[in-house]
Design a protein around this motif. Structure first.
Motif, PDB file in Angstrom:
ATOM      1  N   TRP A 294      23.226  35.635  30.728  1.00  0.00           N
ATOM      2  CA  TRP A 294      23.582  35.372  29.559  1.00  0.00           C
ATOM      3  C   TRP A 294      24.637  35.660  29.047  1.00  0.00           C
ATOM      4  CZ3 TRP A 294      19.488  35.815  25.511  1.00  0.00           C
ATOM      5  CH2 TRP A 294      17.785  34.938  25.980  1.00  0.00           C
ATOM      6  N   HIS A 295      24.644  36.961  30.200  1.00  0.00           N
ATOM      7  CA  HIS A 295      26.426  37.810  29.213  1.00  0.00           C
ATOM      8  C   HIS A 295      27.746  36.615  30.348  1.00  0.00           C
ATOM      9  CE1 HIS A 295      30.023  40.613  29.622  1.00  0.00           C
ATOM     10  NE2 HIS A 295      28.528  40.941  28.419  1.00  0.00           N
ATOM     11  N   ALA A 296      27.218  35.877  31.453  1.00  0.00           N
ATOM     12  CA  ALA A 296      28.364  35.370  31.797  1.00  0.00           C
ATOM     13  C   ALA A 296      28.502  33.736  30.494  1.00  0.00           C
ATOM     14  CB  ALA A 296      28.011  35.118  32.855  1.00  0.00           C
ATOM     15  N   LEU A 330      38.812  44.435  35.333  1.00  0.00           N
ATOM     16  CA  LEU A 330      37.743  43.556  36.032  1.00  0.00           C
ATOM     17  C   LEU A 330      37.732  42.076  35.781  1.00  0.00           C
ATOM     18  CD1 LEU A 330      35.244  43.179  37.738  1.00  0.00           C
ATOM     19  CD2 LEU A 330      33.872  44.165  36.016  1.00  0.00           C
ATOM     20  N   VAL A 331      37.540  41.854  34.862  1.00  0.00           N
ATOM     21  CA  VAL A 331      37.713  40.816  34.103  1.00  0.00           C
ATOM     22  C   VAL A 331      39.227  40.338  34.204  1.00  0.00           C
ATOM     23  CG1 VAL A 331      37.088  39.504  32.100  1.00  0.00           C
ATOM     24  CG2 VAL A 331      35.919  41.598  32.462  1.00  0.00           C
ATOM     25  N   MET A 332      40.042  39.945  33.377  1.00  0.00           N
ATOM     26  CA  MET A 332      40.721  39.579  33.252  1.00  0.00           C
ATOM     27  C   MET A 332      42.028  39.229  35.126  1.00  0.00           C
ATOM     28  SD  MET A 332      42.279  41.361  29.898  1.00  0.00           S
ATOM     29  CE  MET A 332      44.155  39.438  29.793  1.00  0.00           C
ATOM     30  N   VAL A 452      30.764  38.621  35.929  1.00  0.00           N
ATOM     31  CA  VAL A 452      32.882  37.910  36.058  1.00  0.00           C
ATOM     32  C   VAL A 452      32.523  36.992  36.943  1.00  0.00           C
ATOM     33  CG1 VAL A 452      34.502  38.432  36.963  1.00  0.00           C
ATOM     34  CG2 VAL A 452      33.705  40.322  35.157  1.00  0.00           C
ATOM     35  N   TYR A 453      31.333  37.310  38.001  1.00  0.00           N
ATOM     36  CA  TYR A 453      31.885  36.338  39.275  1.00  0.00           C
ATOM     37  C   TYR A 453      30.779  35.014  38.379  1.00  0.00           C
ATOM     38  CZ  TYR A 453      29.530  33.402  43.249  1.00  0.00           C
ATOM     39  OH  TYR A 453      29.776  33.128  44.086  1.00  0.00           O
ATOM     40  N   LEU A 454      30.061  34.534  38.133  1.00  0.00           N
ATOM     41  CA  LEU A 454      28.816  33.889  37.376  1.00  0.00           C
ATOM     42  C   LEU A 454      30.149  32.896  36.459  1.00  0.00           C
ATOM     43  CD1 LEU A 454      24.861  34.730  36.779  1.00  0.00           C
ATOM     44  CD2 LEU A 454      26.357  33.189  38.295  1.00  0.00           C
ATOM     45  N   GLN A 455      30.862  33.866  35.601  1.00  0.00           N
ATOM     46  CA  GLN A 455      32.102  33.047  35.028  1.00  0.00           C
ATOM     47  C   GLN A 455      32.405  32.386  35.197  1.00  0.00           C
ATOM     48  OE1 GLN A 455      33.579  35.349  31.542  1.00  0.00           O
ATOM     49  NE2 GLN A 455      32.119  36.318  32.487  1.00  0.00           N
ATOM     50  N   GLY A 460      34.341  27.116  37.993  1.00  0.00           N
ATOM     51  CA  GLY A 460      35.443  26.548  39.183  1.00  0.00           C
ATOM     52  C   GLY A 460      36.200  27.025  40.265  1.00  0.00           C
ATOM     53  N   ILE A 461      36.764  28.634  39.861  1.00  0.00           N
ATOM     54  CA  ILE A 461      37.881  29.385  40.309  1.00  0.00           C
ATOM     55  C   ILE A 461      37.621  30.578  40.919  1.00  0.00           C
ATOM     56  CG2 ILE A 461      39.579  28.686  37.846  1.00  0.00           C
ATOM     57  CD1 ILE A 461      39.119  31.651  37.088  1.00  0.00           C
ATOM     58  N   ASN A 462      38.758  31.011  41.515  1.00  0.00           N
ATOM     59  CA  ASN A 462      38.134  32.371  42.595  1.00  0.00           C
ATOM     60  C   ASN A 462      38.476  33.348  42.002  1.00  0.00           C
ATOM     61  OD1 ASN A 462      38.125  34.006  44.451  1.00  0.00           O
ATOM     62  ND2 ASN A 462      39.695  33.284  46.058  1.00  0.00           N
ATOM     63  N   ALA A 463      37.531  33.941  41.842  1.00  0.00           N
ATOM     64  CA  ALA A 463      37.225  36.395  40.927  1.00  0.00           C
ATOM     65  C   ALA A 463      37.768  36.205  41.477  1.00  0.00           C
ATOM     66  CB  ALA A 463      35.962  35.901  40.381  1.00  0.00           C
ATOM     67  N   PHE A 464      38.267  35.925  43.395  1.00  0.00           N
ATOM     68  CA  PHE A 464      38.700  37.045  44.074  1.00  0.00           C
ATOM     69  C   PHE A 464      39.482  37.626  44.523  1.00  0.00           C
ATOM     70  CE2 PHE A 464      33.754  36.121  44.193  1.00  0.00           C
ATOM     71  CZ  PHE A 464      33.349  37.816  43.225  1.00  0.00           C
TER      72      PHE A 464
END
Length: 502
Positions: A294-296, A330-332, A452-455, A460-464
């Motif tokens: 829900w948050h994402a 974490l997010v940016m 963050v991961y679900l966003q 379709g981007i790499n969060a890591f």
């Protein structure tokens, strides 16, 4: 449905929803305040003041289904190499619980337990000495998470060991930290994954000299050999890190040693347990009742459907005043990407600018712009139900301000005087912790990690990975000889600025 089609569908939904002012949207659905809220253990979140209706929310759930959000969560927990640009697993969840039967995840959890045992022994060892202060030296993910946790939770444990943080390469930072400490009763902890981070090496050298040697120097690193060589720290005083844990996800590992020193190892374990409970919820709960989802999806809606470019984090608890700093990284750092997994440009806008601070202080700084400025800024308002402070009137006033601001953001207020009119229509989510404990704190941070991961999955981007962090460092290293007068900078503007610095 491809990304462009999904975006067009969400924008069409937004066009329909925005024809109804937010207060009327809420009033037209009496059950909204209850139905658009979720509780997971000690964490309650209410999304009723977000600017969508049930039909739009269903479109967001459909978007999550289209990208196989639950399957991608399983891939995360199972240790699939979802960090494709660096060919790595991402297993910070294994640091705090066992949620997968995949061999790589089981092995990671076993390594985490072994490291945790060494952490406990080190905490006990320091407790048996005359050390009263520990300086934690790190930067970025090696600093922000532990710094936030110690600031938020120190009252939950003992205060025999005081923990101080040193991150900035500016020598004034070291000067200020050390000025109030006694080197004969202090120790230092150097935290660096590679032990090649310029800021940590320079500040570490200051601490080594200030302490008069390396006897009370400890380290956390994935590069034990380099830590031992650079600072003559024996392996038994070096705790491990791994390449399957990114820096901004590392406070759950031995990087969290400052937390354990400040609140006790049992408190640190309770923080891990809270995060593990949220992990289990996120992994096993359908998207329609999944708090992180829900948050994402709300964040995706605000960014892509409503076109909002910033997001505020407003913590109505002084102990969480550093939360916005932590979440900013974490997010940016995770979502600040402009290409997809295959290297093609992202078809939609990704991360907004995250910022914020602690209420009620911020009400007297930037809230004027939030209420009456031309840009709409969605916000997470975070409160704590039960206070540990003995001042009931203050806590009641704090709650009144929290509730008042979320209501005023949404509803606004009409006036014949345009200077005193408030448009309203400002969306927000209210998140309440039953109490600020290590367990609830761990659950809250875990929720944000999964959001963050679900966003990133939706986009379709790499969060890591975080290659954007490296360029400035590389240029800085090239410029050191020029600043020392041993070379000339290539860039003409930089040459002029170096002349001024000289």
């Amino acid at each position: 449905m491809d990304a462009d089609t999904r975006l067009s569908h969400l924008r069409a939904q937004a066009g329909r929803v925005l024809r109804t002012p937010l207060p009327r949207l809420i009033a037209a659905d009496p059950a909204r305040a209850h139905d658009l809220a979720l509780r997971v253990g000690p964490v309650y979140a209410n999304f009723a003041r977000q600017y969508y209706d049930r039909e739009a929310l269903q479109a967001l759930f459909d978007a999550a289904e289209a990208v196989d959000a639950r399957g991608r969560l399983r891939a995360l927990f199972d240790g699939e190499r979802i960090n494709h640009t660096e060919d790595r697993s991402v297993l910070h969840t294994a640091l705090r619980g066992s949620h997968s039967d995949a061999p790589v995840a089981r092995d990671a959890h076993a390594q985490a337990l072994e490291a945790r045992g060494r952490m406990r022994a080190l905490v006990d060892t320091l407790a048996a000495t005359d050390v009263t202060d520990v300086v934690s030296v790190g930067i970025g993910g090696s600093d922000l998470g532990p710094r936030l946790a110690v600031d938020a939770l120190a009252a939950a444990g003992h205060d025999r060991v005081r923990v101080h943080f040193l991150s900035n390469v500016d020598g004034h930072a070291a000067q200020r930290v050390l000025a109030r400490l006694d080197p004969s009763r202090s120790a230092a902890l150097l935290i660096s994954k590679t032990f090649g981070t310029q800021e940590t090496l320079l500040n570490g050298a200051i601490l080594r000299d200030w302490l008069g040697g390396t006897e009370r120097l400890f380290a956390v690193s994935a590069n034990v050999e380099r830590a031992a060589t650079a600072f003559d720290i024996p392996p038994e005083r070096i705790l491990p890190m791994w390449d399957w844990v990114g820096g901004r996800y590392s406070l759950w590992s031995a990087v969290g040693l400052p937390i354990a020193l400040a609140i006790g190892m049992d408190g640190f374990e309770q923080m891990l347990a809270g995060a593990a409970d949220m992990d289990a919820h996120v992994l096993h709960t359908p998207i329609e009742r999944n708090l992180a989802a829900w948050h994402a999806l709300t964040a995706v809606w605000n960014r892509n459907a409503l076109g909002l470019t910033t997001h505020a984090v407003l913590a109505y608890d002084e102990r969480l005043k550093l939360l916005s700093n932590y979440l900013q990284q974490l997010v940016m750092e995770s979502l600040g990407k402009s290409v997809r997994a295959d290297g093609s440009p992202v078809a939609v806008d990704t991360v907004p600018v995250w910022w914020g601070g602690a209420g009620t202080d911020t009400q007297h700084s930037f809230f004027q712009a939030l209420h009456q400025g031309t840009s709409i800024v969605p916000a997470d308002f975070i409160g704590v139900v039960r206070s540990d402070a003995p001042f009931a009137d203050n806590h009641r006033a704090l709650h009144a301000n929290l509730l008042a601001q979320t209501e005023a953001f949404a509803n606004g207020q009409a006036s014949d005087d345009p200077h005193r009119a408030y448009a309203g229509g400002r969306p927000s989510t209210t998140i309440l912790l039953d109490a600020l404990t290590p367990h609830s704190f761990g659950a809250l941070l875990s929720m944000y990690e999964h959001s963050v991961y679900l966003q990133s999955v939706v986009w379709g981007i790499n969060a890591f990975d975080q290659f954007g962090v490296e360029l400035g460092k590389q240029v800085a290293n090239r410029l050191l000889p020029a600043l020392a007068g041993e070379a000339e900078a290539d860039d003409p503007v930089t040459r002029a600025l170096i002349q001024q610095l000289r």
